[in-house]
Scaffold this active site. Structure first.
Site, short mmCIF file in Angstrom:
data_model
loop_
_atom_site.label_atom_id
_atom_site.label_comp_id
_atom_site.label_asym_id
_atom_site.label_seq_id
_atom_site.Cartn_x
_atom_site.Cartn_y
_atom_site.Cartn_z
CG PHE A 54 16.15 7.10 0.53
CD1 PHE A 54 14.90 7.30 -0.02
CD2 PHE A 54 16.62 5.80 0.65
CE1 PHE A 54 14.13 6.23 -0.44
CE2 PHE A 54 15.86 4.72 0.22
CZ PHE A 54 14.61 4.93 -0.32
CB CYS A 92 4.85 3.59 -0.62
SG CYS A 92 4.25 1.94 -1.01
CD GLU A 146 5.39 -0.40 -7.04
OE1 GLU A 146 5.53 0.22 -8.11
OE2 GLU A 146 4.41 -0.25 -6.30
P1 NAD Z 1 -2.35 -2.74 -5.60
O1 NAD Z 1 -3.35 -1.71 -5.93
O2 NAD Z 1 -1.29 -3.08 -6.62
O3 NAD Z 1 -3.07 -4.10 -5.18
C1 NAD Z 1 -4.17 -4.16 -4.36
C2 NAD Z 1 -5.05 -5.27 -4.87
O4 NAD Z 1 -6.11 -5.51 -3.94
C3 NAD Z 1 -5.72 -4.98 -6.21
O5 NAD Z 1 -5.39 -6.00 -7.14
C4 NAD Z 1 -7.23 -4.98 -5.89
O6 NAD Z 1 -8.02 -5.48 -6.95
C5 NAD Z 1 -7.26 -5.89 -4.68
N1 NAD Z 1 -8.46 -5.75 -3.84
C6 NAD Z 1 -9.11 -4.63 -3.44
N2 NAD Z 1 -10.16 -4.94 -2.67
C7 NAD Z 1 -10.18 -6.28 -2.55
C8 NAD Z 1 -11.01 -7.19 -1.88
N3 NAD Z 1 -12.05 -6.78 -1.15
N4 NAD Z 1 -10.75 -8.50 -1.98
C9 NAD Z 1 -9.71 -8.93 -2.73
N5 NAD Z 1 -8.88 -8.11 -3.39
C10 NAD Z 1 -9.10 -6.80 -3.32
O7 NAD Z 1 -1.65 -2.24 -4.25
P2 NAD Z 1 -0.17 -2.60 -3.73
O8 NAD Z 1 0.82 -1.68 -4.34
O9 NAD Z 1 0.04 -4.06 -3.78
O10 NAD Z 1 -0.32 -2.15 -2.20
C11 NAD Z 1 -1.07 -2.90 -1.28
C12 NAD Z 1 -0.75 -2.41 0.11
O11 NAD Z 1 0.64 -2.63 0.40
C13 NAD Z 1 -0.97 -0.91 0.31
O12 NAD Z 1 -1.42 -0.68 1.61
C14 NAD Z 1 0.41 -0.33 0.12
O13 NAD Z 1 0.57 0.88 0.79
C15 NAD Z 1 1.27 -1.41 0.74
N6 NAD Z 1 2.64 -1.45 0.24
C16 NAD Z 1 2.88 -1.24 -1.08
C17 NAD Z 1 4.20 -1.32 -1.54
C18 NAD Z 1 4.51 -1.08 -2.98
O14 NAD Z 1 5.69 -0.89 -3.29
N7 NAD Z 1 3.53 -1.11 -3.88
C19 NAD Z 1 5.25 -1.60 -0.64
C20 NAD Z 1 4.94 -1.82 0.69
C21 NAD Z 1 3.63 -1.74 1.13
#
Ligand code: NAD
Length: 435
Positions: free
Chosen positions: A254, A265, A160
């Protein structure tokens, strides 16, 4: 290619917008209708540099659209990315209910074979479950509806704050699948990025993500432990980190000592890696210590504040930085939460400012006076704490701060300033691993 991304959060939105920008026909779907409405009104529900322009450009080019209609998203795509949350459960495991729901939904709605890709961070062996749900184990076989979907793991490594450029210029793209067709299709999808592609089986791809995040968390806890030794012996952790980081086998990133890692994360991924290891018969004690050192850093910092002020009760503490890191509005598992909660529990009054995260912080941190700028947070404060290293904080006019504060105490949880210079200015300056 025709792509749908299920889950339009930090990862789903960025991935969807970037795939569209690479020339694909993309639908971003989310269960949260409010989020989809916001997106369809041309607004972006998160703060992420460069994302708004990218989304506008690709919506205008009709390569990207947003919907809450799941069936439409499934119908549209040849490749479906699952990018829903995998939040931590109380026992440390990942809550995979969102992933399961999506997999079951695809099994129910898809009328032809899809490549279903885990983009969410999931524990090893999740792919097997997704495969079972998509295939015969959910009763589809008996109903004669078993469609041969392909499953792949394509973990995301974006950060992010720099998400768009991280996605477009990755160090590597990991594609794990037991289907050759899925691997080749995804390789082709990513070809425009000209990145190094690592092709693996699905379990190895799942572990690559957890192992990478856990390793980075370990580096942070390592340097924080070193910082604690530095403090006790009079050494300087920045000089130590520089000396270590120049070794190519170690590298400089890091190795910034501070109040520890946070965010959506690292904490949950380390937890989930420990959990899945234990579940499969291995006690990952090393990672348990990584967590313990991380928690300790917050406590050590609060003690530094307390030692500087003598008594916390009744004191006014200005806090600069709430987000778990700069250039994001994300407050999930931010170190600021534990630190502010503890200061408040001990009777201190907290006034705070963050350039982007205050909206989200207000939902989590109650009883805080939210300020309009950094100088307002410093005004009348007995101590000023730096908890996130936003660039604008580095340029703060300390002469002005000096005139505003009640007591000249600065506790720097991110080692942003030069201790000698701050003391020269008359501040009682406390940082991490440096005297
Ligand atoms: P987030 O909470 O910002 O987004 C998840 C989205 O999924 C939400 O908008 C939610 O409403 C939606 N959602 C939930 N259930 C749903 C369904 N059944 N159908 C449709 N939409 C649905 O989460 P994020 O930060 O984007 O993270 C998502 C995944 O990616 C996680 O597993 C996280 O660990 C991984 N990840 C995150 C990052 C990061 O920097 N945020 C980086 C790499 C990996």
């Amino acid at each position: 290619m025709k792509i749908s991304v299920i889950g339009s959060g930090y990862v789903g939105l960025v991935a969807g917008a970037c795939f569209a920008d690479m020339g694909n026909d993309v639908i971003c779907q989310d269960i949260d209708q409010g989020k989809i409405k916001t997106l369809n009104e041309g607004k972006i529900p998160i703060y992420e540099p460069g994302l708004e322009e990218l989304i506008k450009k690709n919506v205008k080019a009709k390569r990207l659209l947003f919907t809450s209609d799941f069936a439409r998203a499934v119908e549209h795509a040849d490749i479906i990315f699952i990018a829903v949350g995998t939040p931590p459960r109380d026992d440390g495991g990942a809550d995979l209910s969102y992933v399961e729901n999506v997999a079951r939904g695809i099994a129910a709605k898809a009328k032809k074979p899809k490549i279903v890709v885990e983009k969410s961070t999931v524990p090893v062996l999740t792919g097997e479950r997704v495969y079972q749900v998509l295939h015969c184990s959910n009763g589809n076989a008996e109903k004669g509806k078993c469609i041969q979907h392909m499953v792949a793991s394509n973990p995301e490594f974006l950060r992010e704050g720099t998400a768009v450029s991280d996605f477009m210029k990755p160090d590597r793209v990991v594609i794990g699948s037991d289907s050759e067709k899925a691997k080749q299709t995804l390789k082709e999808l990513y070809a425009p990025l000209k990145a190094k592609v690592v092709l693996t089986d699905i379990k190895s791809a799942e572990i690559i993500k957890h192992a990478s995040n856990s390793f980075l968390a370990m580096k942070i806890s390592f340097i924080n432990a070193v910082a604690n030794v530095c403090e006790k012996t009079g050494a300087n952790v920045e000089q130590v980190a520089e000396g270590m980081g120049l070794d190519k086998r170690i590298g400089p990133s890091f190795l910034n000592a501070g109040i520890g890692y946070g965010g959506f994360c690292f904490p949950k991924d380390v937890d989930a890696f420990i959990w899945i290891a234990e579940r499969n018969g291995y006690d990952f004690a090393l990672l348990k210590e990584v967590q313990s050192i991380n928690r300790g850093q917050r406590k050590i910092f609060v003690k530094k504040v307390e030692d500087s002020l003598w008594v916390l009760k009744g004191k006014t503490i200005g806090v600069l930085g709430l987000a778990f890191k700069p250039n994001t509005d994300d407050m999930r598992f931010a170190p600021s939460i534990e630190i502010i909660n503890e200061l408040q529990a001990q009777g201190a009054k907290v006034k705070a400012f963050d350039p982007e995260a205050m909206g989200r912080a207000k939902e989590i941190l109650k009883g805080v006076e939210y300020c309009n700028g950094m100088y307002e947070a410093a005004k009348g404060a007995d101590a000023l704490l730096f908890l996130t290293e936003w660039d604008e904080f580095k340029k703060i006019d300390l002469g002005k701060v000096k005139k505003l504060m009640k007591q000249l105490i600065i506790c720097d949880g991110r080692n942003m300033f030069n201790p000698g210079e701050l003391r020269e200015l008359g501040f009682n300056y406390v940082s991490i691993g440096r005297l």
